[in-house]
Design an enzyme around this catalytic site. Structure first.
Site, mmCIF file in Angstrom:
data_model
loop_
_atom_site.group_PDB
_atom_site.id
_atom_site.type_symbol
_atom_site.label_atom_id
_atom_site.label_comp_id
_atom_site.label_asym_id
_atom_site.label_seq_id
_atom_site.Cartn_x
_atom_site.Cartn_y
_atom_site.Cartn_z
ATOM 1 N N LYS A 1 1.079 -43.174 20.622
ATOM 2 C CA LYS A 1 1.037 -43.555 22.039
ATOM 3 C C LYS A 1 1.506 -42.384 22.906
ATOM 4 C CE LYS A 1 5.720 -45.419 21.942
ATOM 5 N NZ LYS A 1 6.443 -46.467 21.220
ATOM 6 N N TYR B 1 20.630 -21.599 43.697
ATOM 7 C CA TYR B 1 21.039 -22.536 44.746
ATOM 8 C C TYR B 1 22.445 -23.079 44.490
ATOM 9 C CZ TYR B 1 16.083 -22.944 46.085
ATOM 10 O OH TYR B 1 14.800 -22.699 46.491
#
Ligand SMILES: *Cc1c(COP(=O)(O)O)cnc(C)c1O
Length: 372
Positions: free
Chosen positions: A36, A266
């Site tokens: 899956k 950042y």
């Protein structure tokens, strides 16, 4: 499925998948690979074709659409849709392509029975809840369910399934045993009416650790892809020999000094305590590489582990290559796997704060190639 805007290279080693399948089949000859979600990010059709050539005669995928891709791609034999037929189009597709849907509601029986041509038999997989409380009929539903099936002779149960909640935790094997007992009772109840029906309970962890719960068909997923569902438990050794099949690389864009006292990225969450050399790698959270790895993840460069410095950005991440000589722009950084001190899916998952399944499904969405 692939993210179209980056330079990441996911390389899947089909040989590793085949060897993992062979290891599992020595323990469980009736193993039905679970493929899956694009084969846990490894590629639905290439994985199915490889395992089919290695002897798999049945597969379990997720949606009916995924199962149709398998059938249309030339995969013969039984294909089970674990999520079942959710609408009329799904039901028609199952009937037309001999896909076996998991059935977990009376409405689905109706939907499928209505699509069968006169005289046609539609194979179905009955899904029972024995403790996951996710999908499925309960043990108490069984008598009414058998009545409904008798009233719809075009529907033929070929598989009875249930899913285990804690089979990867040997310290809670009591619950697993209870699920196994409930499943045994349910299977006997269905079998009294359909003697040829097969029972299937075991996922990877139960395949490895609970031979008494193998029943007729086993459903290994994660172990095929080389992660050990019993890692960190007393039964970890049962997964010995399984090998990850996915490498993920991204190019280094620039290498530059980071002098002592300078911060990076950042938020200035990391400041160099000494003169350092950093490599800027072309990957970030837009590539499904978690921002949660900021300041705590690692990659490998030239076969050596290198820590992530500061925050992971949208398409860039900085790593510390101070102690790795000769790194230049254009070299590969490995997010997962690769030569030398390779990160395994389990190790990356620990750094990421998740499980190997999620790491593989997410990184596998990047551009992917397959080789032996
Ligand atoms: C995903 C899944 C499996 C495979 O589980 P693993 O832990 O990956 O082996 C088996 N059965 C069902 C119903 C599943 O959804």
């Amino acid at each position: 499925m692939s993210i179209a805007y980056n330079k990441i290279a996911v390389r899947v080693r089909l040989g590793a998948l085949r060897r993992n399948f062979e290891i599992l089949r020595r323990m469980a000859p009736a193993a039905m690979p679970v493929i899956k979600s694009d084969a846990y990010g490894h590629g639905l059709l290439p994985v199915a074709r490889t395992l089919e050539a290695a002897g798999a005669d049945a597969f379990a995928a997720g949606t009916v659409g995924e199962c149709a891709q398998l059938r249309d791609g030339g995969i013969p034999g039984r294909i089970v849709a674990l999520l079942g037929a959710t609408d009329a189009a799904d039901a028609e597709c199952c009937v037309a392509r001999s896909i076996v849907p998991a059935v977990y509601s009376a409405d689905q029986l109706e939907l499928l029975a209505g699509r069968a041509a006169p005289g046609q038999q539609v194979d179905i997989a009955l899904k029972f809840d024995t403790g996951m409380a996710r999908l499925g009929f309960t043990e108490a539903d069984l008598p009414a369910l058998l009545d409904r099936l008798h009233a719809r002779p075009m529907l033929r149960p070929v598989l009875v399934m249930s899913h285990l909640a804690v089979s990867d935790d040997p310290s809670r094997s009591d619950f697993t045993r209870q699920q196994g007992e409930a499943f045994g009772r349910i299977l006997a109840g269905v079998r009294a009416e359909w003697p040829a029906v097969h029972g299937s309970l075991a996922n990877s962890a139960a395949l490895l650790a609970h031979p008494e719960l193998h029943f007729d068909v086993q459903r290994p997923g994660i172990a095929l892809y080389g992660a050990n569902p019993l890692r960190g438990t007393a039964q970890e050794h049962l997964g010995d020999g399984l090998q990850p099949a996915m490498d993920v690389a991204a190019p280094i864009l620039q290498v530059h000094p980071l002098p002592a006292g300078r911060s990076i990225s950042y938020g200035r969450t990391f400041t160099a305590p000494r003169d350092m050399t950093v490599a800027i790698v072309a990957t970030g959270y837009a590539d499904a590489y978690s921002r949660g790895l900021s300041g705590k993840g690692a990659m490998t460069v030239h076969g050596r582990r290198v820590p992530i410095l500061g925050r992971v950005c949208m398409q860039m991440t900085a790593v510390d290559v101070t102690d790795v000589p000769g790194v230049t722009a254009g070299d590969d950084a490995y997010l997962l796997g690769g030569p030398g001190e390779a990160l395994t899916p389990d190790e990356l998952a620990d750094l990421w704060g998740t499980i190997s399944y999620e790491v593989l499904c997410l990184l596998g969405m990047n551009p992917r190639t397959h080789r032996e």
